[in-house]
Design an enzyme around this catalytic site. Structure first.
Site, PDB file in Angstrom:
ATOM      1  N   GLU A 198      -6.965  29.140  41.585  1.00  0.00           N
ATOM      2  CA  GLU A 198      -7.270  27.708  41.750  1.00  0.00           C
ATOM      3  C   GLU A 198      -7.181  26.970  40.410  1.00  0.00           C
ATOM      4  OE1 GLU A 198      -7.391  26.430  44.684  1.00  0.00           O
ATOM      5  OE2 GLU A 198      -8.484  27.727  46.088  1.00  0.00           O
ATOM      6  N   ARG A 254      -5.340  13.530  48.100  1.00  0.00           N
ATOM      7  CA  ARG A 254      -6.153  14.756  47.981  1.00  0.00           C
ATOM      8  C   ARG A 254      -5.420  15.991  48.507  1.00  0.00           C
ATOM      9  NH1 ARG A 254     -12.649  15.696  48.909  1.00  0.00           N
ATOM     10  NH2 ARG A 254     -12.562  17.954  48.556  1.00  0.00           N
ATOM     11  N   HIS A 261      -1.758  26.413  49.595  1.00  0.00           N
ATOM     12  CA  HIS A 261      -2.770  26.763  50.596  1.00  0.00           C
ATOM     13  C   HIS A 261      -2.204  26.872  52.011  1.00  0.00           C
ATOM     14  CE1 HIS A 261      -5.382  25.902  47.272  1.00  0.00           C
ATOM     15  NE2 HIS A 261      -6.477  26.038  47.971  1.00  0.00           N
TER      16      HIS A 261
HETATM   17  P1  NAD Z   1     -17.032  34.194  47.986  1.00  0.00           P
HETATM   18  O1  NAD Z   1     -17.967  33.090  48.174  1.00  0.00           O
HETATM   19  O2  NAD Z   1     -16.814  35.131  49.127  1.00  0.00           O
HETATM   20  O3  NAD Z   1     -17.469  35.024  46.706  1.00  0.00           O
HETATM   21  C1  NAD Z   1     -16.709  36.123  46.322  1.00  0.00           C
HETATM   22  C2  NAD Z   1     -17.525  37.410  46.179  1.00  0.00           C
HETATM   23  O4  NAD Z   1     -18.173  37.391  44.925  1.00  0.00           O
HETATM   24  C3  NAD Z   1     -18.604  37.604  47.212  1.00  0.00           C
HETATM   25  O5  NAD Z   1     -18.707  38.962  47.535  1.00  0.00           O
HETATM   26  C4  NAD Z   1     -19.845  37.135  46.489  1.00  0.00           C
HETATM   27  O6  NAD Z   1     -21.029  37.702  47.009  1.00  0.00           O
HETATM   28  C5  NAD Z   1     -19.572  37.622  45.099  1.00  0.00           C
HETATM   29  N1  NAD Z   1     -20.209  36.879  44.022  1.00  0.00           N
HETATM   30  C6  NAD Z   1     -20.359  35.545  43.915  1.00  0.00           C
HETATM   31  N2  NAD Z   1     -20.852  35.221  42.730  1.00  0.00           N
HETATM   32  C7  NAD Z   1     -21.068  36.377  42.068  1.00  0.00           C
HETATM   33  C8  NAD Z   1     -21.565  36.689  40.780  1.00  0.00           C
HETATM   34  N3  NAD Z   1     -21.876  35.741  39.904  1.00  0.00           N
HETATM   35  N4  NAD Z   1     -21.657  37.981  40.428  1.00  0.00           N
HETATM   36  C9  NAD Z   1     -21.284  38.972  41.300  1.00  0.00           C
HETATM   37  N5  NAD Z   1     -20.773  38.731  42.518  1.00  0.00           N
HETATM   38  C10 NAD Z   1     -20.669  37.443  42.892  1.00  0.00           C
HETATM   39  O7  NAD Z   1     -15.570  33.664  47.588  1.00  0.00           O
HETATM   40  P2  NAD Z   1     -15.058  32.456  46.674  1.00  0.00           P
HETATM   41  O8  NAD Z   1     -13.762  32.894  46.159  1.00  0.00           O
HETATM   42  O9  NAD Z   1     -16.080  31.975  45.741  1.00  0.00           O
HETATM   43  O10 NAD Z   1     -14.840  31.279  47.714  1.00  0.00           O
HETATM   44  C11 NAD Z   1     -13.879  31.362  48.723  1.00  0.00           C
HETATM   45  C12 NAD Z   1     -14.249  30.374  49.801  1.00  0.00           C
HETATM   46  O11 NAD Z   1     -14.219  29.066  49.266  1.00  0.00           O
HETATM   47  C13 NAD Z   1     -13.310  30.383  50.981  1.00  0.00           C
HETATM   48  O12 NAD Z   1     -14.058  30.383  52.161  1.00  0.00           O
HETATM   49  C14 NAD Z   1     -12.547  29.084  50.851  1.00  0.00           C
HETATM   50  O13 NAD Z   1     -12.130  28.560  52.089  1.00  0.00           O
HETATM   51  C15 NAD Z   1     -13.576  28.201  50.194  1.00  0.00           C
HETATM   52  N6  NAD Z   1     -12.999  27.084  49.442  1.00  0.00           N
HETATM   53  C16 NAD Z   1     -13.506  25.856  49.677  1.00  0.00           C
HETATM   54  C17 NAD Z   1     -13.034  24.786  48.968  1.00  0.00           C
HETATM   55  C18 NAD Z   1     -13.649  23.425  49.175  1.00  0.00           C
HETATM   56  O14 NAD Z   1     -13.124  22.455  48.647  1.00  0.00           O
HETATM   57  N7  NAD Z   1     -14.754  23.319  49.873  1.00  0.00           N
HETATM   58  C19 NAD Z   1     -12.037  24.962  48.007  1.00  0.00           C
HETATM   59  C20 NAD Z   1     -11.553  26.238  47.779  1.00  0.00           C
HETATM   60  C21 NAD Z   1     -12.044  27.298  48.506  1.00  0.00           C
HETATM   61  N1  GLY Z   2      -9.797  22.543  47.714  1.00  0.00           N
HETATM   62  C1  GLY Z   2      -9.105  21.432  48.255  1.00  0.00           C
HETATM   63  C2  GLY Z   2      -9.902  20.183  48.283  1.00  0.00           C
HETATM   64  O1  GLY Z   2     -11.043  20.145  47.878  1.00  0.00           O
HETATM   65  O2  GLY Z   2      -9.412  19.199  48.730  1.00  0.00           O
END
Ligand code: NAD
Ligand code: GLY
Length: 375
Positions: A198, A254, A261
């Site tokens: 990202e 946006r 993605h």
């Molecule tokens: P996640 O939330 O699953 O975290 C990844 C892993 O790391 C998990 O197992 C978690 O328990 C662990 N973890 C988290 N922090 C930790 C730490 N400090 N130390 C040790 N372990 C830790 O995954 P992610 O990559 O953070 O997020 C992916 C999600 O985000 C997806 O569902 C995606 O769709 C969403 N997303 C949303 C947006 C948005 O704009 N809302 C943008 C991008 C992604």
């Molecule tokens: N991660 C894409 C958005 O926030 O729009």
């Protein structure tokens, strides 16, 4: 694009604030070291009756107690809801566990939710906050790199549906984002790489200089150099703030934040959520989207090699999974949120630091997928 940037800190991590400018819904993103224990960082709406920390079974044991200690200085009641870990649990069942607890504990509409975790926890907590009693305040405390540079910022909240990722959700802004760089120390390497996908995204879509900076500093980022991470988080948030400030609800601009993605979501849904990490799917998706940009004549072929090399250096996959065919991608991509009347819309690069959204013939898209799929 000309998006204001402040200088990177050299060798140390100064606390830094990036502002998301959304009128009455504006808020700060605090970035720095040691913020989790720094009570001064926790400026939240006054009068909150209870704080509810939503976390998971992995992050909770690492950080929930420290957060609780700080929140207890502000709230008479602090509760913790620890959900099962993983993308596969970003669903109705987990969401209901939050509501069950809030209702069982008699939480009122002044309750403040704290999302302590990665993007999965952030997206679910935000959605719970948007729905509970038609909206309660929430604060994002992102603990993955991916969440610090992207998901905690901008107010997209959601859960997954078996037929599509993030299909059920709401736009709902947090009141504050606190990105403590020190919590990244415990992040597994694979998750760090997923977050880098990202970070990389912001270069080609908005800032050619930032792309060059990432290329020059990738080894430092992989080695978790704090000054490098601080700059990556700060610059990513500045770019995201600039985009979201102009188009909060994704009526146009946006969509560029979704570079890579459309292909990536198809990989995640096609394999089953959790098989590939979101960032891994986005990394590979960016290679495919770069190829599409080149095949549409928007970018030179050398750009595809440049992106592929960078994604590979970030220790992310650059080839789609062998078991996913091009027709299956196309089927899955038709239920992407950007699709209109069944036409798939792709974010493409139209010049370094400039992105747009285009349609493309199915045959061309299938060629692109096949060119970047493991045999
Ligand atoms: P996640 O939330 O699953 O975290 C990844 C892993 O790391 C998990 O197992 C978690 O328990 C662990 N973890 C988290 N922090 C930790 C730490 N400090 N130390 C040790 N372990 C830790 O995954 P992610 O990559 O953070 O997020 C992916 C999600 O985000 C997806 O569902 C995606 O769709 C969403 N997303 C949303 C947006 C948005 O704009 N809302 C943008 C991008 C992604
Ligand atoms: N991660 C894409 C958005 O926030 O729009």
């Amino acid at each position: 694009m000309n998006i204001a940037s402040s200088p990177a800190s050299v060798g140390r991590v100064d606390p830094h604030t990036v502002r998301i400018d959304l009128g009455a819904r504006s808020y700060d993103i605090r970035i720095g070291s040691g913020l989790l224990d720094d009570a001064a960082s926790w400026h939240v709406p006054a009068g909150g009756s209870a704080a509810v920390v939503v976390t998971n079974e992995t992050v909770g044991p690492l950080y929930a107690e420290r957060l609780t200690r700080v929140l207890e200085q502000r709230f008479s009641r602090v509760l913790i809801v620890a959900l099962p870990d993983g993308e596969a649990h970003k669903d109705w069942t987990s969401l209901n566990r939050i509501f069950d607890r809030l209702l069982a504990e008699g939480c009122d509409r002044k309750t403040v939710l704290y999302a302590l975790g990665g993007g999965v926890i952030g997206d679910m907590t935000g959605f719970a906050a948007a729905c509970y009693m038609r909206g309660v305040p929430f604060v994002q405390i992102p603990t993955t790199l991916l969440a610090q540079v992207d998901s905690s910022v901008g107010g997209k909240t959601a859960i997954n549906h078996p037929l599509g990722k993030n299909m059920i959700g709401a736009f709902y802004q947090p009141r504050l984002v606190v990105a403590d760089l020190d919590v990244l120390d415990t992040l597994p390497d694979r998750e760090l790489s997923a977050g880098l996908a990202e970070v990389i995204k912001y270069g080609p879509i908005a800032d050619a200089d930032f792309l060059a900076w990432i290329e020059a500093n990738l080894d430092a980022l992989l080695a978790r150099d704090k000054a490098a991470l601080a700059h990556a988080v700060k610059r990513s948030c500045e770019i995201k703030a600039w985009v979201v400030g102009q188009d909060e609800r994704e009526s146009g601009l946006r969509a560029i934040l979704n570079f890579g993605h459309t292909f990536g979501h198809a990989i995640e849904a096609g394999l089953g959520y959790g098989e590939w990490l979101h960032g891994e799917a986005v990394g590979c998706g960016m290679v495919m989207a770069s190829e599409l940009s080149a095949r549409l004549g928007l970018m030179p072929a050398g750009f595809v090699d440049r992106m592929r090399r960078l994604v590979e250096r970030a220790r992310l996959p650059v080839q789609g999974p062998a078991q996913l065919s091009a027709p299956r991608y196309l089927e899955l991509m038709r239920i992407d949120k950007k699709a209109e009347a069944g036409a798939i819309r792709f974010v493409v690069i139209e010049g370094l630091g400039r992105a747009g959204v285009r349609t493309a013939p199915d045959e061309l898209v299938a060629d692109v997928i096949e060119a970047h799929t493991a045999a």
